[in-house]
Design a protein around this motif. Structure first.
Motif, PDB file in Angstrom:
ATOM      1  N   ILE A 154      -6.721   0.167   6.164  1.00  0.00           N
ATOM      2  CA  ILE A 154      -6.890  -1.243   5.793  1.00  0.00           C
ATOM      3  C   ILE A 154      -7.228  -2.090   7.015  1.00  0.00           C
ATOM      4  O   ILE A 154      -8.169  -2.894   6.997  1.00  0.00           O
ATOM      5  N   ASN A 210       0.828  -1.202   0.000  1.00  0.00           N
ATOM      6  CA  ASN A 210       0.000   0.000   0.000  1.00  0.00           C
ATOM      7  C   ASN A 210       0.868   1.259   0.000  1.00  0.00           C
ATOM      8  O   ASN A 210       1.799   1.386   0.783  1.00  0.00           O
ATOM      9  N   VAL A 250      -1.411  -6.182  -0.741  1.00  0.00           N
ATOM     10  CA  VAL A 250      -2.405  -5.521  -1.593  1.00  0.00           C
ATOM     11  C   VAL A 250      -1.746  -4.982  -2.855  1.00  0.00           C
ATOM     12  O   VAL A 250      -0.564  -4.640  -2.867  1.00  0.00           O
ATOM     13  N   ILE A 265     -11.474  -5.940   2.530  1.00  0.00           N
ATOM     14  CA  ILE A 265     -10.440  -5.076   1.966  1.00  0.00           C
ATOM     15  C   ILE A 265     -10.692  -4.847   0.482  1.00  0.00           C
ATOM     16  O   ILE A 265     -10.561  -3.737  -0.035  1.00  0.00           O
TER      17      ILE A 265
END
Length: 231
Positions: free
Chosen positions: A41, A33, A92, A65
């Motif tokens: 998150i 991220n 992510v 998420i």
């Protein structure tokens, strides 16, 4: 003696496995991220540090998420490197930051009008949750203006990820068929109908055409209109 040792070993392994399955979460790490904060998150995750490990809950956290709309991909996994507890790792893959918005396919509605209805602005990370409300707002603007269109594409360009590509398909006139006229020639009626094949379909223009036809008083019964959508 050997049998007893085997039993004790099996019991020890079983206890260790049980301890890991029912152990607590000691750490949550988030990777990948850049635009979305770690706090944002972890805030949508129900799994917290010091809670018991629960794989079903981690699966739900992954979906939560994803539902934020900022990520193309999300992976949530737990490992137990030792008997002290579980480490949850969240990886992510963010959508790109949008630097420009490209609108194509619009003729009767201006680009500035359409840009006002798009939730994602230049400088913001693309959010997939913005697709539906933005597309509906654009299509509603067309309906309100007497036209019809649908949003065909809405998302970052593959070859230029920082460009938000919005492609519209405006409803156009394919052909105009005249049937049922026995005395008035087609060419006379077509002269009164100013809507032409290839034009963007306009409710206002079409209603004006019908008024001109009615105004001739050539027809004993109301003119029947059938609109056919070719897709």
């Amino acid at each position: 003696m050997i049998r007893k040792l085997l039993v004790l070993l099996l019991m020890a392994l079983t206890c260790l496995g049980f301890a890991q399955q029912s152990g607590v979460i000691k750490q949550i790490d988030v990777h990948g991220n850049k635009q979305v904060s770690t706090q944002a998150i972890t805030l949508v995750m129900r799994t917290k540090v010091a809670q018991l490990y629960n794989q079903a809950q981690l699966d739900q956290d992954k979906q939560s998420i994803l539902d934020m709309g900022f990520f193309e991909g999300v992976d949530v996994r737990a490992t137990a490197p030792d008997s002290s507890g579980w480490v949850v790792t969240v990886d992510v893959h963010e959508y790109p930051v949008i630097k420009e918005i490209r609108v194509a396919g619009n003729k009767v509605i201006s680009t500035p009008q359409i840009l006002k209805l798009i939730d994602t602005k230049p400088g913001q990370i693309f959010n997939a949750k913005a697709i539906s409300p933005s597309a509906k707002a654009i299509e509603a603007l067309y309906d309100k203006s007497g036209y019809s269109a649908r949003v065909l594409q809405f998302g970052p360009l593959r070859e230029s990820p920082n460009t938000l590509n919005v492609v519209l398909v405006e409803r156009t006139v394919g052909q105009i068929k005249i049937v049922g006229n026995t005395r008035t020639k087609d060419r006379v009626m077509r002269h009164l109908i100013r809507t032409r094949p290839g034009d963007t379909y306009s409710v206002k223009s079409w209603q004006s055409d019908l008024k001109r036809l009615y105004g001739t008083q050539w027809f004993e019964t109301p003119i029947g209109i059938k609109e056919e959508d070719s897709g």
